[in-house]
Motif scaffolding. Structure first.
Motif, short mmCIF file in Angstrom:
data_model
loop_
_atom_site.label_atom_id
_atom_site.label_comp_id
_atom_site.label_asym_id
_atom_site.label_seq_id
_atom_site.Cartn_x
_atom_site.Cartn_y
_atom_site.Cartn_z
N PRO A 351 0.82 -1.22 0.00
CA PRO A 351 0.00 0.00 0.00
C PRO A 351 0.85 1.27 0.00
O PRO A 351 1.95 1.30 0.57
CB PRO A 351 -0.80 -0.13 1.30
CG PRO A 351 -0.86 -1.59 1.58
CD PRO A 351 0.45 -2.14 1.08
N ALA A 352 0.35 2.31 -0.65
CA ALA A 352 1.09 3.57 -0.76
C ALA A 352 1.39 4.17 0.60
O ALA A 352 2.34 4.95 0.76
CB ALA A 352 0.29 4.56 -1.61
N SER A 353 0.59 3.82 1.60
CA SER A 353 0.79 4.36 2.94
C SER A 353 2.04 3.82 3.61
O SER A 353 2.50 4.36 4.62
CB SER A 353 -0.42 4.05 3.82
OG SER A 353 -0.63 2.64 3.89
N VAL A 354 2.60 2.74 3.07
CA VAL A 354 3.79 2.14 3.66
C VAL A 354 5.01 2.97 3.24
O VAL A 354 5.40 2.99 2.07
CB VAL A 354 3.96 0.67 3.20
CG1 VAL A 354 5.26 0.10 3.78
CG2 VAL A 354 2.78 -0.17 3.65
N GLN A 355 5.58 3.65 4.20
CA GLN A 355 6.76 4.48 3.97
C GLN A 355 7.79 4.22 5.07
O GLN A 355 7.41 4.08 6.23
CB GLN A 355 6.38 5.96 3.95
CG GLN A 355 5.47 6.36 2.82
CD GLN A 355 6.10 6.23 1.44
OE1 GLN A 355 7.33 6.31 1.32
NE2 GLN A 355 5.28 6.04 0.42
N TYR A 462 7.62 -4.62 5.48
CA TYR A 462 7.38 -5.23 4.16
C TYR A 462 8.63 -5.35 3.29
O TYR A 462 8.55 -5.92 2.20
CB TYR A 462 6.26 -4.49 3.41
CG TYR A 462 4.97 -4.50 4.16
CD1 TYR A 462 4.18 -5.65 4.23
CD2 TYR A 462 4.53 -3.37 4.85
CE1 TYR A 462 3.00 -5.67 4.96
CE2 TYR A 462 3.35 -3.38 5.58
CZ TYR A 462 2.60 -4.54 5.64
OH TYR A 462 1.44 -4.56 6.36
N SER A 463 9.77 -4.86 3.75
CA SER A 463 11.02 -5.19 3.06
C SER A 463 11.34 -6.65 3.34
O SER A 463 10.95 -7.20 4.38
CB SER A 463 12.16 -4.29 3.52
OG SER A 463 11.97 -2.96 3.06
N THR A 464 12.05 -7.31 2.42
CA THR A 464 12.30 -8.74 2.58
C THR A 464 13.73 -9.10 2.24
O THR A 464 14.43 -8.39 1.52
CB THR A 464 11.38 -9.58 1.66
OG1 THR A 464 11.76 -9.38 0.29
CG2 THR A 464 9.92 -9.22 1.83
N TRP A 465 14.15 -10.26 2.75
CA TRP A 465 15.38 -10.92 2.34
C TRP A 465 15.00 -11.97 1.29
O TRP A 465 13.94 -12.55 1.34
CB TRP A 465 16.03 -11.64 3.51
CG TRP A 465 16.22 -10.83 4.75
CD1 TRP A 465 15.44 -10.85 5.87
CD2 TRP A 465 17.28 -9.90 5.02
NE1 TRP A 465 15.92 -9.99 6.83
CE2 TRP A 465 17.06 -9.39 6.32
CE3 TRP A 465 18.37 -9.45 4.29
CZ2 TRP A 465 17.91 -8.46 6.91
CZ3 TRP A 465 19.22 -8.52 4.87
CH2 TRP A 465 19.00 -8.04 6.16
N GLY A 466 15.89 -12.26 0.40
CA GLY A 466 15.66 -13.39 -0.50
C GLY A 466 14.80 -13.06 -1.70
O GLY A 466 14.38 -11.91 -1.89
N GLY A 467 14.47 -14.10 -2.47
CA GLY A 467 13.88 -13.89 -3.78
C GLY A 467 12.43 -14.30 -3.94
O GLY A 467 11.93 -14.28 -5.07
#
Length: 534
Positions: A351-355, A462-467
């Motif tokens: 979502p755009a609200s995620v900053q 919501y950032s992630t490690w891996g693919g």
């Protein structure tokens, strides 16, 4: 999948296990079966099932999940209260009542893979065992209380079948992509007749060429069906057709709801063949349903595919319950439903609200500078290593602690500049503030305080490690928040909003059954769920 090398997890396992408490089962008391004790306890774990899925689709959960949520003791603020929310650590908490720092199962990559225990009867996949698991589980406590207790644990995944019951040498089976359910030589040398009978039917045949279409009319789904980031840009719209080739269908079925159907069929066949729940002892069935996880990783939690999967696993559990209750008296069965972890939205379409905007992160580009600093001080260049989100050090390789501190601090400074990194913490100091800091508390629950971990890295939301297209594995609430429902024999229905943990599940069942844990637990009995707390 996460990037890893075999050497690093092995070192991590040894370092971490050195600080984990070991325990042995207490001697078995005289068997007894208190009046009103269930004849069968069923643990249903839905891999990657977020807690909010129970309420996300109003009026559409009309199967087993919907029924259990309405009629059971529902805990709406339940969490996998550790930092690396993955399948192996999550499953290991459920019937042990202990956090990963105590079970020894702290990462997927230090989980059940074990070449010394190959698969029985061939099949595809590596050998597996619970060799790294430390301590005992409810399966052991029940067996100690009554030696006649029988346990069956099944899943698509080896770790989903093995880890709920720890080192117990019970009937444990998982799926091979050739369409069979198998086990490893840790448990037995050959498959029992009832498993061979099920496999000989080639149940995957019924799904080869089958099409996964929407369960409900198109108007019931608000999610768009054409989101190209899903499935890596291929096969991302309904319908999804399985290949007609039997062998290939055995693999493809894993990314459809039909995998759960197959697992349920196998579990019911096992209940009947092993005569679970016939008494007079209490038996245990652990069933982990994996399709939600595979679908979630490939399509994400906000997809039309996930919406349909939630509805289908609800119906599948309904079929399971109806079938089970035809085999056994429903009033003598206790059901528990939970999950091993949740999942975050696909970073690119959060979502755009995620900053700040979510990123896909890797810290491995920082390691050459770390190696150069080690060389400059004439230190072993293998003395510090990075395992995804963890920086480890061989402290014995440093002549002065100040050298170690300087190199670790330099890595931390560099890591904090990487987009997507929220915080970089010294593990030794982070564990001192676990009352007000949820993330610190979850890291403290992940590893023993004595482990050789210098830094732990937490990403922005919501950032992630891996693919994987969508992933989990963070201490964030979207990964930790899971359903927890008790229903059936001995359970008092109700909705509860207090904070609870999945480590509370095992002591609650122990309280219900009147069995004694063999070691100190991290969890406590949720007596609000019980009709007659002991």
């Amino acid at each position: 999948m996460m990037r890893l090398t075999l050497a690093v997890p092995a070192a991590l396992a040894l370092a971490c296990l050195s600080g984990a408490a070991r325990s042995t089962p207490t001697p078995a008391p005289t068997p007894s079966q208190p009046a009103g004790t269930p004849s069968l306890v069923v643990l249903i774990t839905i891999d990657q099932f977020r807690a909010d899925y129970l309420d996300r689709y109003p009026g559409q959960l009309t199967g087993g999940l919907g029924r259990l949520a309405k009629r059971g003791a529902r805990f709406d603020n339940a969490h996998q209260d550790h930092a690396i929310t993955e399948t192996a650590p999550g499953h290991a908490t459920l019937l042990s009542g202990r956090f990963p720092r105590s079970t020894g199962i702290m990462l997927n990559r230090v989980g059940v893979e074990d070449a010394s225990y190959p698969l029985v009867a061939g099949g595809y996949g590596s050998g597996a065992s619970p060799a790294r698991f430390i301590g005992t589980t409810l399966a052991d406590w029940m067996k100690s209380a009554n030696s006649k207790t029988k346990t069956l644990s099944v899943s698509m995944k080896d770790r989903g079948a093995i880890l709920p019951i720890g080192k117990s040498k019970s009937d444990v089976y998982w799926y091979s992509i050739d369409g069979r359910f198998l086990t490893s030589t840790y448990y037995r040398k050959e498959l029992p007749a009832w498993v061979r009978e099920f496999n000989d039917r080639q149940p995957v045949k019924a799904y080869a060429g089958k099409t996964w279409s929407l369960l409900l009319p198109d108007s019931a789904y608000l999610e768009p069906d054409s989101v190209s980031v899903e499935m890596g840009g291929r096969n991302f719209t309904f319908p999804h057709k399985l290949t007609d080739d039997l062998m290939d269908a055995g693999s493809e079925i894993r990314i459809t709801p039909y995998m759960d159907d197959l697992t349920v069929q196998f579990a019911l066949h096992g209940v009947n063949a092993m005569e679970l729940g016939k008494g007079p002892q209490t038996d245990l069935l652990a069933m982990s349903l994996s399709a939600t996880d595979v679908i979630g990783h490939n399509y994400g939690p906000d997809s039309r595919e996930m919406h349909d999967q939630v509805l289908r696993v609800d119906r599948t559990i309904g079929v399971f319950l109806d079938s089970l209750y035809k085999l056994r008296d429903s009033t003598t069965i206790t059901i528990v439903v939970t999950a091993d972890h949740g999942v975050g939205s696909i970073p690119e379409i959060a979502p755009a609200s995620v900053q700040p905007r979510p990123r896909r992160v890797s810290l491995y580009d920082l390691m050459p500078a770390t190696v150069a600093r080690l060389k400059a001080k004439k230190l072993d260049t293998l003395a510090i290593d990075l395992d995804v989100q963890i920086l480890l050090a061989n402290r014995n390789a440093f002549r002065q602690s100040s050298d170690l501190d300087a190199i670790v601090d330099a890595f931390a400074v560099d890591a904090r500049t990487v987009p997507g990194v929220a915080r970089v913490d010294r593990f030794s100091t982070l564990v001192t503030d676990t009352l007000t800091d949820d993330i610190a508390r979850r890291w403290a629950h992940q590893f023993p305080a004595s482990s050789q971990i210098e830094l732990v890295v937490t990403l922005t939301p919501y950032s992630t490690w891996g693919g994987n297209v969508a992933s989990h594995g963070s201490p964030r609430e979207y990964d930790s928040h899971v359903p927890l429902i008790f229903a059936g024999a001995g359970i008092k229905p109700g909705v509860h909003t207090q904070f609870v943990r999945t480590v509370d599940l095992a002591p609650t069942l122990a309280e219900l059954l009147g069995v004694k844990p063999s070691e100190r637990l991290d969890g406590v009995a949720l007596k609000d769920a019980l009709l007659t707390p002991r």
